[in-house]
Design a protein around this motif. Sequence first.
Motif, short mmCIF file in Angstrom:
data_model
loop_
_atom_site.label_atom_id
_atom_site.label_comp_id
_atom_site.label_asym_id
_atom_site.label_seq_id
_atom_site.Cartn_x
_atom_site.Cartn_y
_atom_site.Cartn_z
N PHE A 88 -1.29 -30.34 -13.50
CA PHE A 88 -2.48 -30.55 -14.33
C PHE A 88 -2.56 -29.52 -15.45
N ALA A 89 -2.27 -28.27 -15.13
CA ALA A 89 -2.31 -27.20 -16.14
C ALA A 89 -1.29 -27.45 -17.24
N HIS A 90 -0.09 -27.89 -16.87
CA HIS A 90 0.95 -28.16 -17.87
C HIS A 90 0.54 -29.28 -18.81
N MET A 91 -0.16 -30.30 -18.27
CA MET A 91 -0.61 -31.41 -19.12
C MET A 91 -1.57 -30.93 -20.20
N GLY A 92 -2.43 -29.96 -19.85
CA GLY A 92 -3.38 -29.44 -20.82
C GLY A 92 -2.69 -28.79 -22.00
N LEU A 93 -1.63 -28.03 -21.74
CA LEU A 93 -0.91 -27.37 -22.83
C LEU A 93 -0.18 -28.39 -23.69
N MET A 94 0.35 -29.44 -23.09
CA MET A 94 1.02 -30.48 -23.88
C MET A 94 0.05 -31.15 -24.84
N ALA A 95 -1.16 -31.46 -24.35
CA ALA A 95 -2.16 -32.09 -25.22
C ALA A 95 -2.53 -31.17 -26.38
N ALA A 96 -2.73 -29.89 -26.08
CA ALA A 96 -3.08 -28.93 -27.13
C ALA A 96 -1.97 -28.82 -28.16
N ALA A 97 -0.73 -28.81 -27.71
CA ALA A 97 0.41 -28.67 -28.62
C ALA A 97 0.55 -29.87 -29.54
N ILE A 98 0.33 -31.07 -29.00
CA ILE A 98 0.45 -32.28 -29.82
C ILE A 98 -0.56 -32.28 -30.96
N PHE A 99 -1.77 -31.82 -30.68
CA PHE A 99 -2.82 -31.83 -31.71
C PHE A 99 -2.82 -30.57 -32.57
N SER A 100 -1.82 -29.72 -32.37
CA SER A 100 -1.70 -28.54 -33.24
C SER A 100 -1.26 -28.93 -34.65
#
Length: 483
Positions: A302-314
């Motif tokens: 779950f934690a890894h998914m959060g970072l992926m979402a943040a990176a995509i919208f960077s």
Amino acid sequence: MLILALILIPIFGALIVFALGGQNQLRSKQLALAVALLELVVFGFILKEFNTSGNLLFQKEWLPDFGISFKFAIDGISVLLLGLSAVLVPLVILSTFKVAYEKANVLYALILLTEAALVGVFMAGDLFLFYFFFEIALIPVYFLGLIWGRADAAKATFKMLAYTIFGSLLMLVGLVYLYSKGQTADMEALKSSMAFIPAGVQTTLFCLFMLAFAIKMPIFPLHTWQADAYSESSTPATMLLAGLLSKMGVYGLIRIALPMSPLGAKEMGYMVMVLGVVGLIYGSIIAVKQDNLKRLIAYSSFAHMGLMAAAIFSGTLEGTQGAVFQMLAHGLNAVGLFFVVKIISERTGSRSLSSLGGLSQDAPWLSVTFMIILLGSVALPLTNGFVGEFLMLKGVFDHGKLLGIISGISIILGAVYLLRLFQKTMFGEKQNTDVVIEDISGSETIVLCVISALVILMGVFPNCILEISEPASQQLLDYMAKF
């Protein structure tokens, strides 16, 4: 025709495996593995033909009067996720070879149907085709978790089903609106009509899409179904959920949410990044406190998914490339970690960290492969996790320094809960000195060694992957820059 074969092979394979009946488990396992390996071979031919400068395409009219067609397209991002599916499904099947399942033919047929649906999602070039496969993928995994899961599997899997269907219905509303405006379901054709859709409407569309994909990944605060579903479902279902189905959500952000509502993505993107980073830290802290092995890995995922979402919208190439790379890395690592947890719980009869210890004394090969996969999850340099995590953190930091610094804390927290996991299980004193734990062998060794090798190879030679996805990632960013 090779593109079409990627979908047809697992479908027909599933029908044949199901027709075998549940009497001959070994034959069901062997046939399912043969079908999955054939799928991997076909993917190899597709990868050989693939050129990053253009897309592989298959299109046949379905409902021409309504602008709906069987359109499958493969670009540099989707080809990598097809590869992930083609590699992981044989490993998932192979991981079950030492377990005697009731109705084995049904179990392996469901796994193959899941693969067919995943392939359909990653290749769909038509909105309704995407929605069809996105929904179908959930059904076999639901039954995999329900039928062969633990005592509370019915409640956990129903919660997962309810959450996902709710999100999918919202997405369907958005897709129908887009279709009504463009009079076509072709994804590429619809991009040209985005400039004529008002910003307010695009923001609403983005919220509809985002809810669907945020539930599937999941990201905070729509994650409450995940830990129960992962821990109560059967291990094959958990592997598929964590390794592949969660990637449908990330892929949906890239393929649908961003290009089909670009102004909405720009308006709401920072909020999604904040929620992703909150989930990243929150999930890591919860993982530190877990005693149950499977729930610990679930919160790590779950934690890894959060970072992926943040990176995509960077909005950066590094962030997008890092998210794509991390989808592959996390898929491998999650499957490996859940398989190790399965082995430990079967050998010891426990999933509790407090009741384990000293397993490396009797199972050195399990210890070695576990450490390699775990270091990939910790993002140690020269492992697959480092490349994606470094690029994602750089993308988030370039977008906003504060978010980047907060995200960086996850590296420390990840090391804490994963190294604690290894220490509590492999080191220390054995709880029962009279019991000898059997080391991995046979199919278990193959699965863990293949994953361990890929963890290292992806970390040492990341450009082999990054060069494939870069043109498609850059194309997405160039498209978003127009708005």
